[in-house]
Design a protein around this motif. Structure first.
Motif, PDB file in Angstrom:
ATOM      1  N   CYS A  55       0.847  -1.194   0.000  1.00 21.12           N
ATOM      2  CA  CYS A  55       0.000   0.000   0.000  1.00 21.12           C
ATOM      3  C   CYS A  55       0.885   1.247   0.000  1.00 21.12           C
ATOM      4  N   PRO A  56       0.633   2.195  -0.910  1.00 23.06           N
ATOM      5  CA  PRO A  56       1.450   3.416  -0.943  1.00 23.06           C
ATOM      6  C   PRO A  56       1.351   4.248   0.338  1.00 23.06           C
ATOM      7  N   HIS A  57       0.328   4.041   1.142  1.00 22.97           N
ATOM      8  CA  HIS A  57       0.167   4.817   2.369  1.00 22.97           C
ATOM      9  C   HIS A  57       1.216   4.416   3.405  1.00 22.97           C
ATOM     10  N   LEU A  58       1.165   3.174   3.879  1.00 28.24           N
ATOM     11  CA  LEU A  58       2.130   2.728   4.894  1.00 28.24           C
ATOM     12  C   LEU A  58       2.701   1.336   4.640  1.00 28.24           C
ATOM     13  N   TYR A  60       1.305  -1.718   3.881  1.00 26.81           N
ATOM     14  CA  TYR A  60       0.642  -2.985   4.223  1.00 26.81           C
ATOM     15  C   TYR A  60       0.294  -3.749   2.945  1.00 26.81           C
ATOM     16  N   SER A  61       0.138  -5.049   3.045  1.00 24.71           N
ATOM     17  CA  SER A  61      -0.155  -5.906   1.900  1.00 24.71           C
ATOM     18  C   SER A  61      -1.579  -5.687   1.382  1.00 24.71           C
ATOM     19  N   LEU A  62      -1.697  -5.186   0.157  1.00 24.43           N
ATOM     20  CA  LEU A  62      -3.019  -4.968  -0.435  1.00 24.43           C
ATOM     21  C   LEU A  62      -3.731  -6.280  -0.727  1.00 24.43           C
ATOM     22  N   SER A  63      -2.978  -7.352  -0.972  1.00 19.41           N
ATOM     23  CA  SER A  63      -3.610  -8.635  -1.284  1.00 19.41           C
ATOM     24  C   SER A  63      -4.360  -9.215  -0.085  1.00 19.41           C
ATOM     25  N   LYS A  64      -4.164  -8.648   1.087  1.00 18.96           N
ATOM     26  CA  LYS A  64      -4.924  -9.070   2.275  1.00 18.96           C
ATOM     27  C   LYS A  64      -6.219  -8.273   2.409  1.00 18.96           C
ATOM     28  N   GLY A  65      -6.461  -7.366   1.469  1.00 19.67           N
ATOM     29  CA  GLY A  65      -7.636  -6.506   1.509  1.00 19.67           C
ATOM     30  C   GLY A  65      -8.797  -7.072   0.715  1.00 19.67           C
ATOM     31  N   THR A  66      -9.621  -6.175   0.182  1.00 18.07           N
ATOM     32  CA  THR A  66     -10.807  -6.549  -0.572  1.00 18.07           C
ATOM     33  C   THR A  66     -10.920  -5.642  -1.800  1.00 18.07           C
ATOM     34  N   THR A  67     -11.912  -5.950  -2.638  1.00 18.14           N
ATOM     35  CA  THR A  67     -12.261  -5.072  -3.750  1.00 18.14           C
ATOM     36  C   THR A  67     -13.697  -4.603  -3.530  1.00 18.14           C
ATOM     37  N   ASN A  68     -14.101  -3.583  -4.298  1.00 18.43           N
ATOM     38  CA  ASN A  68     -15.482  -3.107  -4.195  1.00 18.43           C
ATOM     39  C   ASN A  68     -16.094  -2.940  -5.585  1.00 18.43           C
ATOM     40  N   TYR A  69     -17.354  -2.530  -5.621  1.00 19.86           N
ATOM     41  CA  TYR A  69     -18.080  -2.387  -6.882  1.00 19.86           C
ATOM     42  C   TYR A  69     -17.574  -1.219  -7.720  1.00 19.86           C
ATOM     43  N   LEU A  70     -16.746  -0.346  -7.139  1.00 14.36           N
ATOM     44  CA  LEU A  70     -16.175   0.790  -7.865  1.00 14.36           C
ATOM     45  C   LEU A  70     -14.873   0.419  -8.577  1.00 14.36           C
ATOM     46  N   PRO A  76      -6.587  -3.267   3.911  1.00 18.40           N
ATOM     47  CA  PRO A  76      -7.257  -3.664   5.146  1.00 18.40           C
ATOM     48  C   PRO A  76      -6.785  -2.901   6.386  1.00 18.40           C
ATOM     49  N   TRP A  77      -5.684  -2.184   6.288  1.00 17.10           N
ATOM     50  CA  TRP A  77      -5.144  -1.519   7.471  1.00 17.10           C
ATOM     51  C   TRP A  77      -5.858  -0.206   7.777  1.00 17.10           C
ATOM     52  N   HIS A  78      -5.895   0.719   6.801  1.00 12.90           N
ATOM     53  CA  HIS A  78      -6.536   2.022   7.032  1.00 12.90           C
ATOM     54  C   HIS A  78      -7.644   2.323   6.033  1.00 12.90           C
ATOM     55  N   SER A  79      -8.059   1.319   5.273  1.00 17.27           N
ATOM     56  CA  SER A  79      -9.163   1.423   4.307  1.00 17.27           C
ATOM     57  C   SER A  79      -8.916   2.424   3.181  1.00 17.27           C
ATOM     58  N   TYR A  80      -7.671   2.668   2.847  1.00 17.77           N
ATOM     59  CA  TYR A  80      -7.397   3.494   1.669  1.00 17.77           C
ATOM     60  C   TYR A  80      -7.834   2.694   0.444  1.00 17.77           C
ATOM     61  N   ARG A  81      -8.476   3.380  -0.517  1.00 16.31           N
ATOM     62  CA  ARG A  81      -9.014   2.724  -1.700  1.00 16.31           C
ATOM     63  C   ARG A  81      -8.256   3.200  -2.942  1.00 16.31           C
ATOM     64  N   TYR A  82      -7.793   2.247  -3.741  1.00 12.99           N
ATOM     65  CA  TYR A  82      -7.008   2.546  -4.938  1.00 12.99           C
ATOM     66  C   TYR A  82      -7.727   2.041  -6.184  1.00 12.99           C
ATOM     67  N   SER A  83      -7.877   2.924  -7.170  1.00 12.61           N
ATOM     68  CA  SER A  83      -8.507   2.563  -8.428  1.00 12.61           C
ATOM     69  C   SER A  83      -7.650   1.541  -9.173  1.00 12.61           C
TER      70      SER A  83
END
Length: 120
Positions: A55-58, A60-70, A76-83
């Motif tokens: 994650c460019p923020h701090l 953390y592994s983005l692959s441990k996160g989720t995707t959304n309808y957007l 998953p750490w601070h809920s930053y959302r990347y297009s």
């Protein structure tokens, strides 16, 4: 006029699109390591996408996160959302995520890692 031309190192990550869909179901993420570099592979309704897993923020592994309808990946750490289209963080609070090319070929699914640009 000089023109930058990107070069890619292509990595075959699945033998077929069917295998990719089985290994990375819709709306899921998977970590890959290509040339020692952690990559997050995302599967959304818009297709497959690849980006640096950090994650460019701090970091953390983005692959441990989720995707959304957007069509965004959510850290998953601070809920930053990347297009997944252009890498931008939805609220412009941090730098863009690094995206990588995906090619769906007859012989499989490939991720292209950009190398140093050359000028012609």
């Amino acid at each position: 006029m000089e023109q930058k031309q990107a070069r890619y190192t292509w990595h075959k990550v699945f033998d077929s699109v069917t295998e990719a869909r089985e290994q990375v179901p819709l709306r899921k993420l998977k970590q890959l390591v290509l040339d020692g570099r952690p990559i997050c592979l995302a599967h959304t309704a818009s297709g497959f996408f690849a980006l640096d897993d950090s994650c460019p923020h701090l970091g953390y592994s983005l692959s441990k996160g989720t995707t959304n309808y957007l069509n965004e990946v959510i850290c998953p750490w601070h809920s930053y959302r990347y297009s997944l289209q252009d890498g931008r963080e939805c609220d412009f609070r941090t730098r863009k995520a690094v995206l990588h090319r995906i090619e769906l070929r007859d012989e499989g699914v490939f991720v292209g890692i950009e190398q140093a640009a050359t000028t012609t």
